[in-house]
Design a protein around this motif. Structure first.
Motif, PDB file in Angstrom:
ATOM      1  N   VAL A   1       3.372   0.022 -11.105  1.00 28.91           N
ATOM      2  CA  VAL A   1       3.443   1.392 -10.567  1.00 28.91           C
ATOM      3  C   VAL A   1       4.868   1.938 -10.662  1.00 28.91           C
ATOM      4  O   VAL A   1       5.089   3.075 -11.102  1.00 28.91           O
ATOM      5  CB  VAL A   1       2.955   1.416  -9.100  1.00 28.91           C
ATOM      6  CG1 VAL A   1       3.428   2.684  -8.388  1.00 28.91           C
ATOM      7  CG2 VAL A   1       1.437   1.328  -9.043  1.00 28.91           C
ATOM      8  N   LEU A   2       5.848   1.142 -10.240  1.00 26.54           N
ATOM      9  CA  LEU A   2       7.246   1.588 -10.278  1.00 26.54           C
ATOM     10  C   LEU A   2       7.737   1.752 -11.717  1.00 26.54           C
ATOM     11  O   LEU A   2       8.487   2.682 -12.022  1.00 26.54           O
ATOM     12  CB  LEU A   2       8.124   0.591  -9.518  1.00 26.54           C
ATOM     13  CG  LEU A   2       7.896   0.542  -8.000  1.00 26.54           C
ATOM     14  CD1 LEU A   2       8.697  -0.589  -7.378  1.00 26.54           C
ATOM     15  CD2 LEU A   2       8.267   1.875  -7.359  1.00 26.54           C
ATOM     16  N   ALA A   3       7.317   0.836 -12.605  1.00 24.70           N
ATOM     17  CA  ALA A   3       7.705   0.947 -14.015  1.00 24.70           C
ATOM     18  C   ALA A   3       7.145   2.236 -14.616  1.00 24.70           C
ATOM     19  O   ALA A   3       7.842   2.950 -15.363  1.00 24.70           O
ATOM     20  CB  ALA A   3       7.198  -0.266 -14.794  1.00 24.70           C
TER      21      ALA A   3
ATOM     22  N   GLY B   1       0.804  -1.211   0.000  1.00 26.13           N
ATOM     23  CA  GLY B   1       0.000   0.000   0.000  1.00 26.13           C
ATOM     24  C   GLY B   1       0.836   1.260   0.000  1.00 26.13           C
ATOM     25  O   GLY B   1       0.507   2.248  -0.680  1.00 26.13           O
ATOM     26  N   SER B   2       1.944   1.241   0.730  1.00 23.25           N
ATOM     27  CA  SER B   2       2.817   2.415   0.813  1.00 23.25           C
ATOM     28  C   SER B   2       3.498   2.701  -0.522  1.00 23.25           C
ATOM     29  O   SER B   2       3.647   3.860  -0.927  1.00 23.25           O
ATOM     30  CB  SER B   2       3.866   2.209   1.907  1.00 23.25           C
ATOM     31  OG  SER B   2       3.244   2.098   3.176  1.00 23.25           O
ATOM     32  N   ILE B   3       3.914   1.643  -1.218  1.00 26.93           N
ATOM     33  CA  ILE B   3       4.571   1.829  -2.524  1.00 26.93           C
ATOM     34  C   ILE B   3       3.609   2.482  -3.508  1.00 26.93           C
ATOM     35  O   ILE B   3       3.963   3.426  -4.227  1.00 26.93           O
ATOM     36  CB  ILE B   3       5.072   0.479  -3.073  1.00 26.93           C
ATOM     37  CG1 ILE B   3       6.289   0.012  -2.268  1.00 26.93           C
ATOM     38  CG2 ILE B   3       5.435   0.587  -4.552  1.00 26.93           C
ATOM     39  CD1 ILE B   3       6.772  -1.382  -2.615  1.00 26.93           C
ATOM     40  N   VAL B   4       2.379   1.987  -3.539  1.00 25.45           N
ATOM     41  CA  VAL B   4       1.382   2.567  -4.445  1.00 25.45           C
ATOM     42  C   VAL B   4       1.065   4.007  -4.036  1.00 25.45           C
ATOM     43  O   VAL B   4       0.909   4.893  -4.889  1.00 25.45           O
ATOM     44  CB  VAL B   4       0.095   1.710  -4.464  1.00 25.45           C
ATOM     45  CG1 VAL B   4      -0.996   2.390  -5.295  1.00 25.45           C
ATOM     46  CG2 VAL B   4       0.392   0.323  -5.029  1.00 25.45           C
ATOM     47  N   ALA B   5       0.995   4.270  -2.730  1.00 25.96           N
ATOM     48  CA  ALA B   5       0.689   5.615  -2.245  1.00 25.96           C
ATOM     49  C   ALA B   5       1.787   6.611  -2.614  1.00 25.96           C
ATOM     50  O   ALA B   5       1.503   7.747  -3.006  1.00 25.96           O
ATOM     51  CB  ALA B   5       0.497   5.589  -0.729  1.00 25.96           C
ATOM     52  N   VAL B   6       3.039   6.199  -2.499  1.00 27.86           N
ATOM     53  CA  VAL B   6       4.172   7.102  -2.726  1.00 27.86           C
ATOM     54  C   VAL B   6       4.448   7.300  -4.216  1.00 27.86           C
ATOM     55  O   VAL B   6       4.705   8.423  -4.668  1.00 27.86           O
ATOM     56  CB  VAL B   6       5.443   6.574  -2.026  1.00 27.86           C
ATOM     57  CG1 VAL B   6       6.662   7.400  -2.423  1.00 27.86           C
ATOM     58  CG2 VAL B   6       5.252   6.598  -0.511  1.00 27.86           C
ATOM     59  N   PHE B   7       4.381   6.229  -5.000  1.00 22.09           N
ATOM     60  CA  PHE B   7       4.827   6.294  -6.389  1.00 22.09           C
ATOM     61  C   PHE B   7       3.704   6.391  -7.415  1.00 22.09           C
ATOM     62  O   PHE B   7       3.983   6.456  -8.616  1.00 22.09           O
ATOM     63  CB  PHE B   7       5.698   5.074  -6.708  1.00 22.09           C
ATOM     64  CG  PHE B   7       6.994   5.048  -5.957  1.00 22.09           C
ATOM     65  CD1 PHE B   7       8.064   5.817  -6.372  1.00 22.09           C
ATOM     66  CD2 PHE B   7       7.130   4.266  -4.811  1.00 22.09           C
ATOM     67  CE1 PHE B   7       9.268   5.801  -5.677  1.00 22.09           C
ATOM     68  CE2 PHE B   7       8.325   4.236  -4.098  1.00 22.09           C
ATOM     69  CZ  PHE B   7       9.400   5.014  -4.531  1.00 22.09           C
ATOM     70  N   SER B   8       2.467   6.389  -6.965  1.00 16.35           N
ATOM     71  CA  SER B   8       1.371   6.478  -7.925  1.00 16.35           C
ATOM     72  C   SER B   8       0.365   7.542  -7.490  1.00 16.35           C
ATOM     73  O   SER B   8       0.654   8.369  -6.629  1.00 16.35           O
ATOM     74  CB  SER B   8       0.691   5.112  -8.081  1.00 16.35           C
ATOM     75  OG  SER B   8      -0.201   5.120  -9.172  1.00 16.35           O
ATOM     76  N   SER B   9      -0.814   7.479  -8.081  1.00 17.55           N
ATOM     77  CA  SER B   9      -1.846   8.476  -7.792  1.00 17.55           C
ATOM     78  C   SER B   9      -2.748   8.016  -6.654  1.00 17.55           C
ATOM     79  O   SER B   9      -2.785   6.838  -6.298  1.00 17.55           O
ATOM     80  CB  SER B   9      -2.703   8.697  -9.044  1.00 17.55           C
ATOM     81  OG  SER B   9      -3.408   7.512  -9.375  1.00 17.55           O
ATOM     82  N   PHE B  10      -3.494   8.959  -6.109  1.00 17.73           N
ATOM     83  CA  PHE B  10      -4.442   8.626  -5.053  1.00 17.73           C
ATOM     84  C   PHE B  10      -5.533   7.711  -5.601  1.00 17.73           C
ATOM     85  O   PHE B  10      -6.042   6.836  -4.901  1.00 17.73           O
ATOM     86  CB  PHE B  10      -5.062   9.905  -4.486  1.00 17.73           C
ATOM     87  CG  PHE B  10      -5.920   9.669  -3.277  1.00 17.73           C
ATOM     88  CD1 PHE B  10      -5.351   9.319  -2.058  1.00 17.73           C
ATOM     89  CD2 PHE B  10      -7.298   9.776  -3.354  1.00 17.73           C
ATOM     90  CE1 PHE B  10      -6.136   9.087  -0.933  1.00 17.73           C
ATOM     91  CE2 PHE B  10      -8.100   9.563  -2.240  1.00 17.73           C
ATOM     92  CZ  PHE B  10      -7.519   9.215  -1.027  1.00 17.73           C
TER      93      PHE B  10
ATOM     94  N   PRO C   1       2.678  -7.604  -8.381  1.00 15.45           N
ATOM     95  CA  PRO C   1       2.474  -7.158  -9.771  1.00 15.45           C
ATOM     96  C   PRO C   1       2.023  -5.704  -9.903  1.00 15.45           C
ATOM     97  O   PRO C   1       2.626  -4.949 -10.684  1.00 15.45           O
ATOM     98  CB  PRO C   1       1.434  -8.146 -10.305  1.00 15.45           C
ATOM     99  CG  PRO C   1       1.690  -9.393  -9.531  1.00 15.45           C
ATOM    100  CD  PRO C   1       2.011  -8.905  -8.146  1.00 15.45           C
ATOM    101  N   PRO C   2       0.980  -5.252  -9.172  1.00 22.65           N
ATOM    102  CA  PRO C   2       0.615  -3.834  -9.314  1.00 22.65           C
ATOM    103  C   PRO C   2       1.732  -2.898  -8.862  1.00 22.65           C
ATOM    104  O   PRO C   2       1.896  -1.805  -9.427  1.00 22.65           O
ATOM    105  CB  PRO C   2      -0.634  -3.682  -8.435  1.00 22.65           C
ATOM    106  CG  PRO C   2      -0.668  -4.885  -7.558  1.00 22.65           C
ATOM    107  CD  PRO C   2       0.006  -5.967  -8.330  1.00 22.65           C
ATOM    108  N   CYS C   3       2.523  -3.315  -7.869  1.00 27.41           N
ATOM    109  CA  CYS C   3       3.664  -2.490  -7.432  1.00 27.41           C
ATOM    110  C   CYS C   3       4.699  -2.367  -8.544  1.00 27.41           C
ATOM    111  O   CYS C   3       5.264  -1.286  -8.771  1.00 27.41           O
ATOM    112  CB  CYS C   3       4.312  -3.097  -6.190  1.00 27.41           C
ATOM    113  SG  CYS C   3       3.382  -2.837  -4.669  1.00 27.41           S
TER     114      CYS C   3
END
Length: 266
Positions: free
Chosen positions: A100-102, A38-47, A95-97
Motif C-alpha cells: 500500500v505504501l509503495a 488497518g489505519s495504514i491501509v485506510a489512510v494510504f489506500s482505497s476503501f 506485507p499488504p501495508c
C-alpha cells in the motif's frame, strides 16, 4: 479515500480491534498492531482495499477458532487458546501495508497494485488455512523429502491442507479482484498463482530456514507474502508487455446480473 470514509474506516478498525481483544481472539499488543495495520491501509489506500483486508482478517479469525478444542488438545493452537499477538498480526499485516505504501509513494499502475496487494492476502490466507484446517489431516509429509512427518511440524504438508489452501488462494483472488476492480478478469489468476507459490515457499522456508534458526515463523510469513507479491508483480509485467494481456474478456457486474436474470426467467 474521502476524509469521511477514512475516519469511518479508522473507527471501524478501532472497534474491531477492541472487540477482538475482548473476545480473546487477540492479545492487547496484537490489538494495537491490528489497529495500526488497518489505519495504514485506510489512510494510504482505497476503501475497497480496506474492505478486502477487513474481510480477510475476520475470515482468518474464523479459521483460527475452527476446531479450536481439538487443536488445544493436541497442542497445535496459537497462544494459550488461539489468540494472536502483535508478531502474528505484523507477520500477516506488514506485507499488504508495504505494498500500500509503495503504491502510494511510487504510483504503481492500478492493476499492478491489485495484483500485488491481493497476492499478499492470498499467500497469508492460504498459509493460515493450511495451518488451521490442514492439521486435521494426520497424513502429513515433509515438503522437502515427501516422507511422512509429524502433524504440525514446519514444512509438513497434507492433501487436505494443500487442497483447502489452494481453494482459499483462488477464493481470495476472485473476491479480491471483484472488490478492488469491480469486475472479474483472467488477470486474477496471477495473484491466485502467487498465493499458491508463496504458500509452498512458506513450507520450504519452514524446513530450510526456520528450523535452522535463521528466521522466525513471523519473518517467514512476512517474507513469503512479499515474495509472493513480487512474483505476482513480475508475472503481471511480463503479461502486460506481451500480446496475451487480458486473455479472457472482462466480465462486469452487469454481465453476472444479466445471466442471473436469464436464469430466473426460465
Amino acid at each position: 479515500m474521502d476524509v469521511v470514509l477514512v475516519v469511518a474506516a479508522i473507527a471501524l478498525t478501532a472497534a474491531l480491534s477492541v472487540g477482538c481483544y475482548y473476545l480473546r481472539c487477540i492479545t492487547l499488543d496484537g490489538a494495537v498492531a491490528s489497529f495500526a495495520v488497518g489505519s495504514i491501509v485506510a489512510v494510504f489506500s482505497s476503501f475497497n482495499a480496506f474492505v478486502l483486508l477487513t474481510i480477510f482478517t475476520m475470515a482468518g479469525f474464523a479459521a483460527t477458532f475452527y476446531g479450536i478444542r481439538q487443536k488445544m488438545a493436541e497442542g497445535l493452537q496459537e497462544g494459550k487458546s488461539g489468540e494472536r499477538n502483535w508478531k502474528n498480526v505484523l507477520g500477516v499485516g506488514l506485507p499488504p501495508c508495504i505494498i500500500v505504501l509503495a503504491h502510494y509513494f511510487l504510483n504503481f499502475d492500478p492493476e499492478l497494485f491489485y495484483v500485488m496487494f491481493i497476492a499478499t492476502l492470498a499467500v497469508a490466507g492460504a498459509d493460515t488455512i493450511a495451518s488451521e484446517i490442514g492439521v486435521r489431516d494426520k497424513r502429513t509429509y515433509l515438503i522437502t523429502t515427501m516422507k511422512p512427518c509429524e502433524t504440525g511440524m514446519n514444512g509438513g504438508v497434507s492433501r487436505l491442507g494443500t487442497a483447502v489452501s489452494t481453494a482459499t488462494a483462488f477464493v481470495i483472488a476472485v473476491l479480491g479482484w471483484l472488490i478492488m476492480d469491480g469486475c472479474l478478469d483472467a488477470m486474477l489468476l496471477v495473484p491466485f498463482a502467487a498465493g499458491v507459490f508463496g504458500n509452498i515457499l512458506d513450507s520450504v522456508f519452514g524446513v530450510v530456514l526456520e528450523d535452522a534458526g535463521y528466521i522466525s515463523k513471523y519473518t517467514n510469513n512476512a517474507s513469503t507474502a512479499l515474495i509472493g507479491a513480487l512474483f505476482g508483480g513480475a508475472v503481471w509485467l511480463v503479461i502486460s508487455r506481451s500480446s496475451i494481456i487480458h486473455i479472457a474478456p472482462r466480465m462486469s457486474r452487469n454481465y453476472f446480473k444479466g445471466q442471473l436474470l436469464r436464469i430466473l426467467k426460465r
